[in-house]
Design an enzyme around this catalytic site. Structure first.
Site, mmCIF file in Angstrom:
data_model
loop_
_atom_site.group_PDB
_atom_site.id
_atom_site.type_symbol
_atom_site.label_atom_id
_atom_site.label_comp_id
_atom_site.label_asym_id
_atom_site.label_seq_id
_atom_site.Cartn_x
_atom_site.Cartn_y
_atom_site.Cartn_z
ATOM 1 N N LEU A 17 0.833 -1.247 0.192
ATOM 2 C CA LEU A 17 -0.041 0.150 -0.006
ATOM 3 C C LEU A 17 0.964 1.319 0.041
ATOM 4 C CD1 LEU A 17 -2.841 -0.915 2.474
ATOM 5 C CD2 LEU A 17 -2.966 -1.337 0.004
ATOM 6 N N GLY A 20 7.562 3.861 3.247
ATOM 7 C CA GLY A 20 8.117 5.099 3.972
ATOM 8 C C GLY A 20 9.705 4.823 4.309
ATOM 9 N N GLY A 21 10.073 5.892 5.068
ATOM 10 C CA GLY A 21 11.562 5.858 5.126
ATOM 11 C C GLY A 21 11.761 4.664 6.157
ATOM 12 N N MET A 22 11.139 4.354 7.173
ATOM 13 C CA MET A 22 11.220 3.620 8.212
ATOM 14 C C MET A 22 10.572 2.048 7.848
ATOM 15 S SD MET A 22 11.179 5.054 11.821
ATOM 16 C CE MET A 22 11.572 3.600 12.491
ATOM 17 N N VAL A 25 3.797 -0.521 4.164
ATOM 18 C CA VAL A 25 2.531 -0.841 4.402
ATOM 19 C C VAL A 25 1.924 -2.008 3.548
ATOM 20 C CG1 VAL A 25 0.270 -0.149 5.441
ATOM 21 C CG2 VAL A 25 2.218 1.303 6.056
ATOM 22 N N LYS A 40 1.851 -2.792 8.919
ATOM 23 C CA LYS A 40 3.059 -2.068 8.725
ATOM 24 C C LYS A 40 4.290 -2.845 9.262
ATOM 25 C CE LYS A 40 4.611 2.479 9.795
ATOM 26 N NZ LYS A 40 4.214 4.044 10.556
ATOM 27 N N ASP A 133 4.985 14.166 13.267
ATOM 28 C CA ASP A 133 5.071 13.983 11.918
ATOM 29 C C ASP A 133 3.842 14.018 11.157
ATOM 30 O OD1 ASP A 133 6.845 13.211 9.805
ATOM 31 O OD2 ASP A 133 6.831 11.220 9.956
#
Length: 383
Positions: A17, A20-22, A25, A40, A133
């Site tokens: 889906l 991200g940087g970390m 998903v 996630k 964030d």
């Protein structure tokens, strides 16, 4: 991550889906409850770093403490093969970043989105959780025009931007306050500043600080160098523009102190159309106190007419009296006493023994009749 088919013997993994940087998903399915979920997963490269794992677990704990219609619910947390994962509710929509791909949003839609994001932050701040964030990619939507939900709580709560990849650092920095860039501790004020930046981007179609270079972006944020929103949007919604400009003001003393305060400013004041639902009440004259009813209008008019008629009648009476005193006597009306009857002695020689006495003249006409010379010229009256 393709090797994960089922996490914890319960959650089936499907398509991706978002990334991200970390973490990334994945679309998932809860085989136990038979419902769609979002899973996630922390990137494997960061799984071996204690600080990254701590931040990921903090996000799960922070979000799990919150229950709000505008916050993505966390259902579960676990590890699979040494990789931590978070199971969240699955929304049948996209993110605000996807909506921005179609251009600026209408002002009313921007108002609704900001209000719902602030409602989520109000609940989080009351629970002692600061998001840190807020950005379009972390705000999910249930389809165009649908309800919005804030995700990724606590993602930056225990770390700093150095733990994130360069691209994520730029993305996060674009929504960071000047105080956060100077190293000040994160606070509620940082979340509200980020909401203002998101609102600017939704209304204008671009962020207030569009610089791509990290140093140029940091310089612009630290010095508050942005084009006023009203100049970009043409001032279509001055009230919305004012709220956003106050939220991203360079001076922190000008900004909002809480999410509820910002929501109140966003909601009003708006133009009000006065609608009278009760009958109109005329102004009550001092001659008629509120406790005494005012006399009917018809009765008042009749009273005025009566006064006028009385005044006119009085004036006519005075005039008639004045004329009667100055007018001459009517013809045939005697103003003096009639002379007494006279006796005439005939000069004709008469016999000595015979003296003739003339009969007295008849008295004059009665008052009101003219001299008749023996005949009454007035109207005849019968006894």
């Amino acid at each position: 991550m393709a090797g994960f088919d089922v996490l914890g013997g319960r959650y089936e993994l499907r398509g991706v889906l978002g990334v991200g940087g970390m973490a990334e998903v994945r679309d998932g399915w809860d085989t136990r409850l038979g419902r769609a979920v979002a899973v996630k997963l922390l990137h494997p490269a960061l799984g071996a770093r204690p600080d990254a794992r701590a931040r990921f677990e903090e996000e799960a704990r922070a979000a799990a403490r919150l229950s709000h219609p505008n916050i993505v619910a966390v259902h579960d947390f676990g590890h699979h093969g040494g990789t931590p994962y978070i199971v969240m509710e699955r929304l049948p929509g996209s993110t605000l970043l996807d909506e921005l791909g179609r251009g600026p949003l209408p002002p009313m839609r921007v108002r609704v989105i900001l209000d719902e994001v602030l409602a989520a932050l109000s609940a989080a701040h009351a629970a002692g959780v600061v998001h840190r964030d807020i950005k379009p990619a972390n705000v999910l939507t249930a389809g165009p025009g649908g309800v919005v939900k804030v995700a990724d709580f606590g993602i930056a709560k225990t770390g700093d931007a150095g733990h994130t990849a360069t691209g994520q650092l730029v993305g996060t920095m674009a929504y960071s306050s000047p105080q956060r860039l100077t190293g000040a501790p994160s606070s509620v004020a940082d979340d509200l500043y980020a909401v203002g930046v998101v609102g600017y981007e939704l209304a204008a179609g671009r962020p207030p600080f569009p610089q791509n270079d990290v140093q140029a972006l940091a310089f612009a944020i630290l010095h508050g160098q942005h084009v006023p929103l009203a100049s970009v949007t043409g001032g279509v919604d001055p009230a919305l523009d004012a709220v956003i400009e106050r939220a991203i003001a360079h001076d922190p003393r000008v900004r909002f102190a809480s999410a509820d305060q910002m929501r109140a400013a966003l909601a009003g004041p708006r133009p009000v159309t006065r609608v009278f639902t009760a009958p109109f009440e005329p102004v009550v004259s001092s001659a008629y106190p509120r406790s005494a009813p005012r006399p009917p209008r018809r009765r008042t008019i009749l009273a005025v007419v009566g006064v006028v008629v009385a005044l006119v009648a009085a004036a006519v009476a005075v005039a008639l009296q004045s004329n009667s005193q100055n007018a001459p006597a009517p013809v045939g009306t005697s103003t003096t006493t009639p002379p007494p009857p006279t006796t005439t002695t005939s000069t004709t020689p008469q016999p000595v023994s015979s003296t003739t006495v003339q009969p007295a003249e008849p008295p004059g006409p009665p008052p009101g009749k003219g001299p008749g010379n023996g005949r009454d010229k007035g109207p005849k009256h019968r006894d």
